[in-house]
Design a protein around this motif. Sequence first.
Motif, PDB file in Angstrom:
ATOM      1  N   SER A  95     -34.882   6.261 -15.700  1.00 33.21           N
ATOM      2  CA  SER A  95     -34.355   6.406 -16.921  1.00 33.21           C
ATOM      3  C   SER A  95     -35.224   7.511 -17.632  1.00 33.21           C
ATOM      4  N   ALA A  96     -36.212   8.030 -16.830  1.00 40.74           N
ATOM      5  CA  ALA A  96     -36.953   9.120 -17.653  1.00 40.74           C
ATOM      6  C   ALA A  96     -36.293  10.277 -18.114  1.00 40.74           C
ATOM      7  N   ALA A  97     -35.114  10.737 -17.329  1.00 33.71           N
ATOM      8  CA  ALA A  97     -34.510  11.956 -17.909  1.00 33.71           C
ATOM      9  C   ALA A  97     -33.951  11.824 -19.129  1.00 33.71           C
ATOM     10  N   LYS A  98     -33.506  10.474 -19.598  1.00 33.37           N
ATOM     11  CA  LYS A  98     -32.823  10.447 -20.767  1.00 33.37           C
ATOM     12  C   LYS A  98     -33.845  10.033 -22.037  1.00 33.37           C
ATOM     13  N   MET A  99     -35.087   9.969 -21.806  1.00 38.11           N
ATOM     14  CA  MET A  99     -36.294   9.704 -22.807  1.00 38.11           C
ATOM     15  C   MET A  99     -36.422  11.062 -23.620  1.00 38.11           C
ATOM     16  N   HIS A 100     -36.831  10.898 -24.773  1.00 37.48           N
ATOM     17  CA  HIS A 100     -37.317  11.964 -25.440  1.00 37.48           C
ATOM     18  C   HIS A 100     -38.591  12.519 -24.764  1.00 37.48           C
ATOM     19  N   ALA A 101     -38.973  13.692 -24.908  1.00 37.91           N
ATOM     20  CA  ALA A 101     -40.139  14.403 -24.111  1.00 37.91           C
ATOM     21  C   ALA A 101     -41.347  13.578 -24.612  1.00 37.91           C
ATOM     22  N   GLY A 102     -41.585  13.584 -25.789  1.00 36.83           N
ATOM     23  CA  GLY A 102     -42.883  13.007 -26.272  1.00 36.83           C
ATOM     24  C   GLY A 102     -42.998  11.703 -25.673  1.00 36.83           C
ATOM     25  N   ALA A 103     -42.148  10.860 -25.961  1.00 35.16           N
ATOM     26  CA  ALA A 103     -42.210   9.346 -25.719  1.00 35.16           C
ATOM     27  C   ALA A 103     -42.316   9.315 -24.034  1.00 35.16           C
ATOM     28  N   ARG A 104     -41.609   9.861 -23.405  1.00 35.73           N
ATOM     29  CA  ARG A 104     -41.497  10.072 -21.890  1.00 35.73           C
ATOM     30  C   ARG A 104     -42.962  10.227 -21.287  1.00 35.73           C
ATOM     31  N   ALA A 105     -43.711  11.456 -21.859  1.00 33.64           N
ATOM     32  CA  ALA A 105     -45.139  11.811 -21.661  1.00 33.64           C
ATOM     33  C   ALA A 105     -46.022  10.569 -22.038  1.00 33.64           C
ATOM     34  N   ARG A 106     -45.894  10.143 -23.060  1.00 31.78           N
ATOM     35  CA  ARG A 106     -46.874   8.991 -23.598  1.00 31.78           C
ATOM     36  C   ARG A 106     -46.587   7.743 -22.672  1.00 31.78           C
ATOM     37  N   ILE A 107     -45.419   7.518 -22.274  1.00 29.87           N
ATOM     38  CA  ILE A 107     -45.184   6.142 -21.447  1.00 29.87           C
ATOM     39  C   ILE A 107     -45.822   6.356 -19.996  1.00 29.87           C
ATOM     40  N   ALA A 108     -45.362   7.767 -19.635  1.00 28.64           N
ATOM     41  CA  ALA A 108     -45.862   8.252 -18.098  1.00 28.64           C
ATOM     42  C   ALA A 108     -47.421   7.988 -18.120  1.00 28.64           C
ATOM     43  N   ALA A 109     -48.252   8.419 -19.065  1.00 27.57           N
ATOM     44  CA  ALA A 109     -49.523   8.415 -19.076  1.00 27.57           C
ATOM     45  C   ALA A 109     -50.048   7.016 -18.920  1.00 27.57           C
ATOM     46  N   ASP A 110     -49.450   6.041 -19.940  1.00 30.53           N
ATOM     47  CA  ASP A 110     -49.806   4.695 -19.700  1.00 30.53           C
ATOM     48  C   ASP A 110     -49.652   4.150 -18.497  1.00 30.53           C
ATOM     49  N   LEU A 111     -48.547   4.155 -18.059  1.00 29.53           N
ATOM     50  CA  LEU A 111     -48.198   3.555 -16.620  1.00 29.53           C
ATOM     51  C   LEU A 111     -48.717   4.213 -15.576  1.00 29.53           C
ATOM     52  N   ALA A 112     -49.172   5.423 -15.599  1.00 35.37           N
ATOM     53  CA  ALA A 112     -49.960   6.116 -14.626  1.00 35.37           C
ATOM     54  C   ALA A 112     -51.171   5.447 -14.281  1.00 35.37           C
ATOM     55  N   ARG A 113     -51.880   5.257 -15.710  1.00 37.67           N
ATOM     56  CA  ARG A 113     -53.416   4.513 -15.808  1.00 37.67           C
ATOM     57  C   ARG A 113     -53.204   3.290 -15.068  1.00 37.67           C
ATOM     58  N   ASP A 114     -52.323   2.604 -15.295  1.00 35.00           N
ATOM     59  CA  ASP A 114     -52.062   1.282 -14.662  1.00 35.00           C
ATOM     60  C   ASP A 114     -51.879   1.314 -13.446  1.00 35.00           C
ATOM     61  N   VAL A 115     -51.013   2.268 -12.878  1.00 36.59           N
ATOM     62  CA  VAL A 115     -50.838   2.268 -11.272  1.00 36.59           C
ATOM     63  C   VAL A 115     -51.891   2.678 -10.506  1.00 36.59           C
ATOM     64  N   THR A 116     -52.820   3.605 -10.913  1.00 33.50           N
ATOM     65  CA  THR A 116     -53.841   4.239 -10.097  1.00 33.50           C
ATOM     66  C   THR A 116     -54.533   3.243  -9.212  1.00 33.50           C
ATOM     67  N   PRO A 117     -55.185   2.145  -9.926  1.00 35.59           N
ATOM     68  CA  PRO A 117     -55.942   1.156  -9.172  1.00 35.59           C
ATOM     69  C   PRO A 117     -55.294   0.874  -7.776  1.00 35.59           C
ATOM     70  N   PHE A 118     -53.519   0.780  -7.699  1.00 30.20           N
ATOM     71  CA  PHE A 118     -53.061   0.493  -6.627  1.00 30.20           C
ATOM     72  C   PHE A 118     -52.903   1.490  -5.579  1.00 30.20           C
ATOM     73  N   VAL A 119     -53.077   2.665  -5.732  1.00 27.93           N
ATOM     74  CA  VAL A 119     -52.717   3.856  -4.943  1.00 27.93           C
ATOM     75  C   VAL A 119     -53.767   4.630  -4.320  1.00 27.93           C
ATOM     76  N   SER A 120     -53.740   4.889  -3.167  1.00 29.80           N
ATOM     77  CA  SER A 120     -54.866   5.559  -2.352  1.00 29.80           C
ATOM     78  C   SER A 120     -54.280   6.373  -1.337  1.00 29.80           C
TER      79      SER A 120
END
Length: 282
Positions: free
Chosen positions: A212-237
């Motif tokens: 649903s990222a394409a339907k979000m407002h650009a600012g909200a999408r960027a903020r949520i993406a940054a938070d989720l990416a920070r939480d996901v990074t420890p599980f990615v290598s």
Amino acid sequence: MSETTLTGPRGPRALALDGEVLTGEAVALDLQPIGLGLRVLGGLIDAVLAWLVYLAIMIWGVGSLFDAGILTEGTLQIFAIVFLVVCFAVLPITVETLTHGRSLGKLAAGGRIVRADGGATGFRHAFIRGLVGVLEVYMSFGGIALLVGIFTPRAERLGDLVAGTYSERARRPALPAPAAFLPPELAGWAEVADVARLPARLDAQVTRFASSAAKMHAGARARIAADLARDVTPFVSPVPSAPPEVLLAGVAAVRRERERTVLRTERERAARLGGQDPFTGA
């Protein structure tokens, strides 16, 4: 279930859970045992069916011969013992052997008896379970089986512990939708990426964001993406050098494709164990 770190071509971040079995292609199959309640239900159905068969034979078969004077009282007792053994030992052993660990009760409960390593059972396993079952199920009215099941991690009964088996959940979930769009710049990364199992809540958040990222407002999408990416990074290598939104899209695509691979492999394994799953048609 606790997690165990495995080493392999993708490094030490490949994780498997207790109760999982790794195939030759390093696909971790999550072999889930059915719960104690469902095991009791399946066992109760099988026991009732065995009693119904025994009573039907004795009342309408052997009993009719006795009433007609063909059998004596001593012969009647012999037939009663023989058919008792047949209905409560020979019949269950035969059914489990021919169906590779299934019976009407297990079908109703959604279970299948498999070896401790997830393989198909044979006559030896059914024979041990059947003989021990006479003691723990019928002679103790299920008390021993229930007591042992309470204190074993996979709700195993005494016959399972002796035979090296357990009751696996046979009903398979439907295959998830095809993998989400993989960003072209992450195509090379996806071939070598090691994305560990995400916590259920985080996994759901990443999946929802990717769809649903394409339907979000650009600012909200960027903020949520940054938070989720920070939480996901420890599980990615390894962690790719990509914007948060691109990273999340790549993680979602890799996770979904691997889920489909695991489910396809489990269905192929279920087919080898005992044919099509009657509850899912797969």
